[in-house]
Design a protein around this motif. Sequence first.
Motif, PDB file in Angstrom:
ATOM      1  N   LEU A  27       8.761   8.314  -3.165  1.00  0.00           N
ATOM      2  CA  LEU A  27       9.559   7.233  -2.594  1.00  0.00           C
ATOM      3  C   LEU A  27      11.002   7.706  -2.415  1.00  0.00           C
ATOM      4  CD1 LEU A  27       8.226   4.220  -4.666  1.00  0.00           C
ATOM      5  CD2 LEU A  27       8.075   4.446  -2.198  1.00  0.00           C
ATOM      6  N   PRO A  28      11.747   7.107  -1.475  1.00  0.00           N
ATOM      7  CA  PRO A  28      13.135   7.545  -1.228  1.00  0.00           C
ATOM      8  C   PRO A  28      14.106   7.059  -2.292  1.00  0.00           C
ATOM      9  CG  PRO A  28      12.595   5.704   0.214  1.00  0.00           C
ATOM     10  CD  PRO A  28      11.313   6.071  -0.500  1.00  0.00           C
ATOM     11  N   LEU A  82       0.828  -1.193   0.000  1.00  0.00           N
ATOM     12  CA  LEU A  82       0.000   0.000   0.000  1.00  0.00           C
ATOM     13  C   LEU A  82       0.867   1.249   0.000  1.00  0.00           C
ATOM     14  CD1 LEU A  82      -2.815   1.267   0.158  1.00  0.00           C
ATOM     15  CD2 LEU A  82      -2.666   1.092   2.656  1.00  0.00           C
ATOM     16  N   SER A  83       1.941   1.221   0.772  1.00  0.00           N
ATOM     17  CA  SER A  83       2.860   2.356   0.822  1.00  0.00           C
ATOM     18  C   SER A  83       3.483   2.601  -0.543  1.00  0.00           C
ATOM     19  CB  SER A  83       3.957   2.099   1.862  1.00  0.00           C
ATOM     20  OG  SER A  83       4.931   3.122   1.833  1.00  0.00           O
ATOM     21  N   PHE A  84       3.928   1.531  -1.200  1.00  0.00           N
ATOM     22  CA  PHE A  84       4.536   1.699  -2.517  1.00  0.00           C
ATOM     23  C   PHE A  84       3.531   2.240  -3.517  1.00  0.00           C
ATOM     24  CE2 PHE A  84       5.438   0.368  -6.805  1.00  0.00           C
ATOM     25  CZ  PHE A  84       6.773   0.732  -6.956  1.00  0.00           C
ATOM     26  N   LEU A  85       2.315   1.698  -3.514  1.00  0.00           N
ATOM     27  CA  LEU A  85       1.303   2.113  -4.471  1.00  0.00           C
ATOM     28  C   LEU A  85       1.017   3.608  -4.362  1.00  0.00           C
ATOM     29  CD1 LEU A  85      -0.836   1.438  -6.607  1.00  0.00           C
ATOM     30  CD2 LEU A  85      -2.403   0.882  -4.743  1.00  0.00           C
ATOM     31  N   LEU A  86       0.804   4.085  -3.142  1.00  0.00           N
ATOM     32  CA  LEU A  86       0.445   5.488  -2.952  1.00  0.00           C
ATOM     33  C   LEU A  86       1.631   6.413  -3.197  1.00  0.00           C
ATOM     34  CD1 LEU A  86      -1.799   5.173   0.241  1.00  0.00           C
ATOM     35  CD2 LEU A  86      -2.529   5.330  -2.143  1.00  0.00           C
ATOM     36  N   ARG A  87       2.787   6.045  -2.673  1.00  0.00           N
ATOM     37  CA  ARG A  87       3.948   6.933  -2.778  1.00  0.00           C
ATOM     38  C   ARG A  87       4.564   6.926  -4.163  1.00  0.00           C
ATOM     39  NH1 ARG A  87       7.491   5.142   2.309  1.00  0.00           N
ATOM     40  NH2 ARG A  87       8.686   7.032   1.833  1.00  0.00           N
ATOM     41  N   SER A  88       4.428   5.830  -4.880  1.00  0.00           N
ATOM     42  CA  SER A  88       4.967   5.799  -6.244  1.00  0.00           C
ATOM     43  C   SER A  88       4.139   6.655  -7.193  1.00  0.00           C
ATOM     44  CB  SER A  88       5.026   4.359  -6.757  1.00  0.00           C
ATOM     45  OG  SER A  88       3.728   3.805  -6.883  1.00  0.00           O
ATOM     46  N   VAL A  89       2.827   6.730  -6.951  1.00  0.00           N
ATOM     47  CA  VAL A  89       1.977   7.558  -7.795  1.00  0.00           C
ATOM     48  C   VAL A  89       2.411   9.020  -7.728  1.00  0.00           C
ATOM     49  CG1 VAL A  89      -0.368   8.467  -8.062  1.00  0.00           C
ATOM     50  CG2 VAL A  89      -0.012   6.015  -7.706  1.00  0.00           C
ATOM     51  N   TYR A  90       2.742   9.479  -6.525  1.00  0.00           N
ATOM     52  CA  TYR A  90       3.142  10.882  -6.336  1.00  0.00           C
ATOM     53  C   TYR A  90       4.657  11.059  -6.372  1.00  0.00           C
ATOM     54  CZ  TYR A  90      -1.701  11.260  -4.858  1.00  0.00           C
ATOM     55  OH  TYR A  90      -3.068  11.203  -4.829  1.00  0.00           O
ATOM     56  N   ASP A  91       5.381   9.984  -6.670  1.00  0.00           N
ATOM     57  CA  ASP A  91       6.845  10.027  -6.799  1.00  0.00           C
ATOM     58  C   ASP A  91       7.498  10.626  -5.559  1.00  0.00           C
ATOM     59  OD1 ASP A  91       9.381   9.771  -7.743  1.00  0.00           O
ATOM     60  OD2 ASP A  91       9.167  11.153  -9.425  1.00  0.00           O
ATOM     61  N   ALA A 106      19.334   8.496 -10.568  1.00  0.00           N
ATOM     62  CA  ALA A 106      18.480   7.347 -10.246  1.00  0.00           C
ATOM     63  C   ALA A 106      17.113   7.832  -9.792  1.00  0.00           C
ATOM     64  CB  ALA A 106      19.137   6.484  -9.174  1.00  0.00           C
ATOM     65  N   THR A 107      16.337   8.332 -10.737  1.00  0.00           N
ATOM     66  CA  THR A 107      14.952   8.680 -10.456  1.00  0.00           C
ATOM     67  C   THR A 107      14.130   7.397 -10.346  1.00  0.00           C
ATOM     68  OG1 THR A 107      14.429   8.825 -12.798  1.00  0.00           O
ATOM     69  CG2 THR A 107      15.191  10.854 -11.723  1.00  0.00           C
ATOM     70  N   LEU A 108      12.894   7.532  -9.902  1.00  0.00           N
ATOM     71  CA  LEU A 108      12.033   6.354  -9.794  1.00  0.00           C
ATOM     72  C   LEU A 108      11.822   5.718 -11.164  1.00  0.00           C
ATOM     73  CD1 LEU A 108      10.267   4.626  -7.904  1.00  0.00           C
ATOM     74  CD2 LEU A 108       8.359   6.144  -8.448  1.00  0.00           C
ATOM     75  N   GLN A 109      11.646   6.529 -12.179  1.00  0.00           N
ATOM     76  CA  GLN A 109      11.483   6.001 -13.527  1.00  0.00           C
ATOM     77  C   GLN A 109      12.734   5.263 -13.990  1.00  0.00           C
ATOM     78  OE1 GLN A 109      10.432   8.934 -16.439  1.00  0.00           O
ATOM     79  NE2 GLN A 109      10.848   7.585 -18.173  1.00  0.00           N
ATOM     80  N   HIS A 110      13.894   5.806 -13.704  1.00  0.00           N
ATOM     81  CA  HIS A 110      15.141   5.157 -14.109  1.00  0.00           C
ATOM     82  C   HIS A 110      15.315   3.828 -13.382  1.00  0.00           C
ATOM     83  CE1 HIS A 110      19.335   4.964 -15.502  1.00  0.00           C
ATOM     84  NE2 HIS A 110      19.604   4.484 -14.301  1.00  0.00           N
ATOM     85  N   VAL A 111      15.025   3.803 -12.091  1.00  0.00           N
ATOM     86  CA  VAL A 111      15.204   2.585 -11.310  1.00  0.00           C
ATOM     87  C   VAL A 111      14.273   1.478 -11.790  1.00  0.00           C
ATOM     88  CG1 VAL A 111      14.930   1.575  -9.014  1.00  0.00           C
ATOM     89  CG2 VAL A 111      16.026   3.801  -9.266  1.00  0.00           C
TER      90      VAL A 111
END
Length: 390
Positions: free
Chosen positions: A132-133, A121-130, A157-162
């Motif tokens: 995440l650490p 749940l944490s990943f789903l919500l935080r990844s939508v708004y980018d 290393a952005t979220l998209q790159h990772v």
Amino acid sequence: MILRDSKDAKVRGAKVKIRTGRMWKAEEAVKEAETRLRHSVIGVTAVGRQGFGMTTKSRWDTSDEKEKRDLGQQEVRQIEEESSNIKTRGMKQQGSWLNWQGARSRALAWSEILSMEGYRLSFLLRSVYDVLPSPSNLYTWGLIDDPTCTLCKDKPATLQHVLSSCQVALKDGRYTWRHDSVLKTIAARLDIIRRKKRKVKKNIIFVNFVKAGESKDNTPEGLGILATATDWQFTADIQQRMSFPAEIEATSLRPDMVLWSQGTRQTVLLELTVPWEERMDEAHERKMAKYQQLVEDCQQRGWRTRCFAIEVGYRGFAGQTVWQALRTLGVVGAERRSLFQKCVDKQKCHHSGYGGREFQFQVQTDHLSRRTSEDCCGKAPKQLRKEDST
């Protein structure tokens, strides 16, 4: 609205005040929603690739009390959503989800939230708004000195790159297992569905019209392509083991899934891509263009050929194309909802653990991509296709 419009005069006269805090007033929100519904002249708007008449909506002036309450609740949510979107559009990073034109929207029910593991749940919500650490965010927040990816040593290393763009991770086979695991889920279910016994129809039926004087039966919304033949054969390109059926056409291309019927000379190509959500439309057009010539070649040989490019995003949002393709095939109702949800859940389960700060900053660029196919789905395929993960 229930208290104000109650049939009991004492309840209506009680004038109960709903306390909702200083930032939001229930009475004002309901009043604004009712005003908008009374004076609405727009009607129902089509979204994305929806055709005219795809969605319907009750009218305020012809609705009963219960329907008006439902319309009021929906309108209040819509008003709050519009207000939130206005603020979000001013945020380039946190508001990027507004550009997900090809993704099908999701509404998390309380039952789903309560049954979901905390880290998912944490990943789903935080990844939508980018938020995440990722090393890029940690650098922006002033917590590390270098945001460069520790694998390719080239880009931030952005979220998209990772999750989808690191070339080193791609060459190591660290993205392909996600594509293959979603493909296995869809292929296994379609193989079961195509074996089901059903009444054969000459043409595809999408709407069950009821003639005057007849009663509506329990037949699902309509019958798709699978109902036009009984001798469907099926193959899927799992771990690079498939070759295109030679009796249809000789080609080096390998669609992810192929359905064909020798008796009716029909074939269906399904190509799965696991792209970044903002690039779903781009991935769809690229895949359709890739197989256009193959479709034409099959048609010239007398095969009625259809091609469906479907997308399931990296952050657990499936494209509208998945929903539409299943409908066209004849997978409808609860069966379609179940398969669609399995695709989403299969993609989400691969992101476990990324939402926590307990990991060392040095390994966070590699946290999601370090798991190889041996960890999850067996051995990784030797050859990779870059377009499957972009």
